[in-house]
Write an enzyme that holds these catalytic residues in place. Structure first.
Site, PDB file in Angstrom:
ATOM      1  N   THR A  21       0.849  -1.190   0.000  1.00 48.87           N
ATOM      2  CA  THR A  21       0.000   0.000   0.000  1.00 48.87           C
ATOM      3  C   THR A  21       0.890   1.247   0.000  1.00 48.87           C
ATOM      4  O   THR A  21       2.081   1.162  -0.326  1.00 48.87           O
ATOM      5  CB  THR A  21      -0.980  -0.038   1.195  1.00 48.87           C
ATOM      6  OG1 THR A  21      -1.943   0.993   1.054  1.00 48.87           O
ATOM      7  CG2 THR A  21      -0.260   0.111   2.520  1.00 48.87           C
ATOM      8  N   ASN A  22       0.325   2.397   0.335  1.00 44.28           N
ATOM      9  CA  ASN A  22       1.108   3.646   0.354  1.00 44.28           C
ATOM     10  C   ASN A  22       0.613   4.546   1.487  1.00 44.28           C
ATOM     11  O   ASN A  22      -0.302   4.190   2.217  1.00 44.28           O
ATOM     12  CB  ASN A  22       1.021   4.337  -1.015  1.00 44.28           C
ATOM     13  CG  ASN A  22      -0.414   4.669  -1.375  1.00 44.28           C
ATOM     14  OD1 ASN A  22      -1.074   5.433  -0.685  1.00 44.28           O
ATOM     15  ND2 ASN A  22      -0.916   4.057  -2.445  1.00 44.28           N
ATOM     16  N   ARG A  23       1.212   5.717   1.623  1.00 43.03           N
ATOM     17  CA  ARG A  23       0.961   6.585   2.778  1.00 43.03           C
ATOM     18  C   ARG A  23      -0.285   7.452   2.667  1.00 43.03           C
ATOM     19  O   ARG A  23      -0.488   8.318   3.502  1.00 43.03           O
ATOM     20  CB  ARG A  23       2.153   7.529   2.982  1.00 43.03           C
ATOM     21  CG  ARG A  23       3.402   6.844   3.441  1.00 43.03           C
ATOM     22  CD  ARG A  23       4.498   7.874   3.654  1.00 43.03           C
ATOM     23  NE  ARG A  23       5.768   7.241   3.895  1.00 43.03           N
ATOM     24  CZ  ARG A  23       6.152   6.783   5.095  1.00 43.03           C
ATOM     25  NH1 ARG A  23       5.362   6.886   6.128  1.00 43.03           N
ATOM     26  NH2 ARG A  23       7.330   6.205   5.235  1.00 43.03           N
TER      27      ARG A  23
END
Ligand code: C5P
Length: 215
Positions: A21-23
């Protein structure tokens, strides 16, 4: 207007317990959905997993990965007047999802990743969308050039660009500082809370939509 908003990160499964995933916190997309609803528009928010409350008066369609977001957008875009793509969609996903938890064996582990569908990039051509189209561009370098290229390549009416390398703004923050990149000009908005920036951006989108209708 009927407005579709995508928001949040996507989660790309690797095995039953892990994902890439990402931030992205989803805050900018949720602030946009809220601002549209407060301005009297009918909003469908298609979102990856976040910790945020769904804004009042907004229809909510939760998804987990890029493929699910693509299918949700495909199903609903046809009846929309405007669409705002604020999601931070993973660009790659694991080539295969292991049915069992991947065991700790070797000293290194190599993952094979494959590209996810470009959702925003499918909207004009593949899905035949003719309404007002707005994208986001999170960049760490060449902000304006990258955003302008994205605007043209994806057939957007507006790209909202932010420099995610700047501390204190952008990803996972309550504040943002954005450049509004239109086909003919660019406008910089000063740093502010996402909840203050969103109604300002909604007014720009209302203006573009009205101009598209009146020609
Ligand atoms: O990741 P990138 O900077 O190219 O994203 C630009 C825009 O495209 C954003 O509006 C994002 O929501 C959208 N996007 C998408 N599907 C992807 C990647 C990005 O809709 N697979």
């Amino acid at each position: 207007m009927r407005v579709l908003v995508t928001a949040g990160p996507t989660r790309e499964a690797l095995d039953p317990v892990r994902y890439l995933t990402n931030r992205s916190s989803g805050k900018m997309g949720y602030a946009m959905a809220d601002a549209f609803a407060q301005a009297g528009h009918a909003v469908l928010l298609i979102s990856g997993p976040t910790n945020l409350d769904v804004p009042d008066g907004v229809d909510f369609l939760p998804i987990e990965n890029a493929q699910e977001m693509l299918e949700a957008v495909k199903r609903h875009i046809g009846r929309m007047d405007a669409a705002v793509f604020a999601a931070a969609v993973a660009d790659y996903r694991p080539a295969s999802v292991s049915e069992q938890k991947i065991k700790k064996t070797g000293e290194t582990l190599t993952l094979e990743l494959v590209k996810t569908p470009d959702i925003l990039g499918s909207v004009r051509g593949e899905f035949g969308f003719t309404g007002t189209l707005v994208g986001f561009a999170a960049e760490t370098q060449n902000l304006l050039e990258n955003a302008r290229a994205k605007l043209q390549r994806k057939g957007c009416d507006l790209v909202i660009a932010n420099d995610v390398s700047k501390p204190g703004i952008g990803f996972d923050s309550d504040r943002n500082e954005v450049l509004l990149v239109f086909p003919e000009h660019t406008e910089a908005l000063p740093e502010d809370e996402k909840h203050h920036l969103a109604p300002r951006i909604v007014r720009e989108i209302e203006r573009i939509a009205a101009e598209r209708i009146t020609g």
